[in-house]
Design an enzyme around this catalytic site. Structure first.
Site, mmCIF file in Angstrom:
data_model
loop_
_atom_site.group_PDB
_atom_site.id
_atom_site.type_symbol
_atom_site.label_atom_id
_atom_site.label_comp_id
_atom_site.label_asym_id
_atom_site.label_seq_id
_atom_site.Cartn_x
_atom_site.Cartn_y
_atom_site.Cartn_z
ATOM 1 N N HIS A 160 -47.909 41.680 8.084
ATOM 2 C CA HIS A 160 -46.762 41.150 7.464
ATOM 3 C C HIS A 160 -47.164 41.304 6.020
ATOM 4 C CE1 HIS A 160 -45.517 39.330 11.060
ATOM 5 N NE2 HIS A 160 -46.512 38.358 11.142
HETATM 6 ZN ZN LIG Z 1 -48.227 36.980 15.027
#
Ligand SMILES: [Zn+2]
Length: 298
Positions: A118
């Site tokens: 992320h």
């Molecule tokens: Zn995850």
């Protein structure tokens, strides 16, 4: 097969839904069950700032190192900032570079950490500070160790940072199979996104993954695959809404290793997420991945 690991991978989170103690617990389980011997573990060096800057903005790195992230930037990370956290993520990026190199020698290598998919070039989010395997891919490309790479992201959450980093880059193919109705929002497009409905179980997951891998490997030939073996598609995960069993997750791992080894493509593994209600389940899933990886090493 070598296992890249450091006791300093622990992100120093205290009591948090992200059990960053898991790395050490995985190592201990591997030793206890004789899946690995002490000599199999290799301690990485931290990635250089120059290598990390192949992916991340220098300004972001300066803020991390100086403890100058804003309140909102720390909030977006969803984990507490500390100097230990910064040391851990630099080290883990170095670990993924090393795992990539060792995978090219041994066919398979596992970084017992990482998979921080992320993290974007200019910010971190969702427990991810630096995109360790994106740094590894860029570093290995820079010194011409590899030309092309593929990321196979089997974490329950879509690989948004990875998709943003490699979007429009024809030397890196990004595959992400994930729960559609879950963080992150938005989801920048990967080369191939497999969006799964809530509650998908073993059979459908494995069918979709097999088709996706076949399609990806038919159109793209990587020199190296980075496999994010997230433990969070598990049916008892607190942050995931898929319904894979422990056996289903083992079949998933085997599928990835088989598809790669059938084409003689080396695989570097990172652990990625895992938030099972029972921490032992997360440790078991990661440990199973490593046991299977060993079967496919030279
Ligand atoms: Zn995850």
């Amino acid at each position: 097969m070598k296992l890249v690991y450091s006791d300093r991978y622990d992100l120093n989170l205290g009591s948090h839904v992200f059990p960053s103690i898991k790395y050490r617990l995985v190592k201990e389980k591997l030793l206890r069950e004789h899946i690995a011997e002490p000599g199999d573990f290799v301690e990485p060096s931290p990635a250089s700032d120059d290598d990390i800057a192949l992916v991340h903005h220098r300004e972001y790195l300066r803020k991390l190192q100086a403890g100058k992230l804003s309140y909102l930037e720390v909030l977006r990370l969803e984990i507490p900032y500390s100097p230990e956290l910064v040391r851990a993520v630099w080290l883990c990026a170095g670990g993924s570079i090393l795992a990539g190199r060792l995978a090219l020698e041994d066919g398979v290598c596992v970084n017992v950490g990482g998979g921080f998919h992320h993290a974007y070039p200019d910010h971190g989010e969702g427990f991810c500070v630096l995109n360790d395997f994106a740094v590894a891919i860029r570093s290995l490309q820079k010194d011409r160790t590899i030309e092309q790479a593929m990321t196979v992201d089997c974490d329950v959450h879509q690989g948004n940072g990875t998709a943003a980093i490699f979007g429009g880059d024809h030397t890196v193919f990004t595959l992400s199979i994930h729960q559609m109705n879950n963080y992150p929002y938005p989801k920048p497009p990967s080369s191939l996104d497999i969006n799964l409905r809530d509650g998908v179980g073993d059979e459908e997951y494995l069918r979709e993954l097999a088709q996706g891998l076949d399609r990806a490997l038919a159109e793209f030939t990587p020199d190296l695959i980075f496999y994010l073996a997230g433990a969070d598609p598990y049916r008892d995960d607190q942050l995931g809404g898929l319904k894979l069993s422990l056996e289903g997750l083992e079949k998933r791992d085997r599928l990835v290793f088989e598809k790669a080894s059938g084409r003689s493509i080396p695989v570097a593994v990172t652990l990625a997420g895992g938030y099972a209600r029972q921490l032992e389940d997360t440790i078991q899933i990661h440990s199973n991945t490593i046991r299977l990886a060993k079967e496919f090493a030279k």
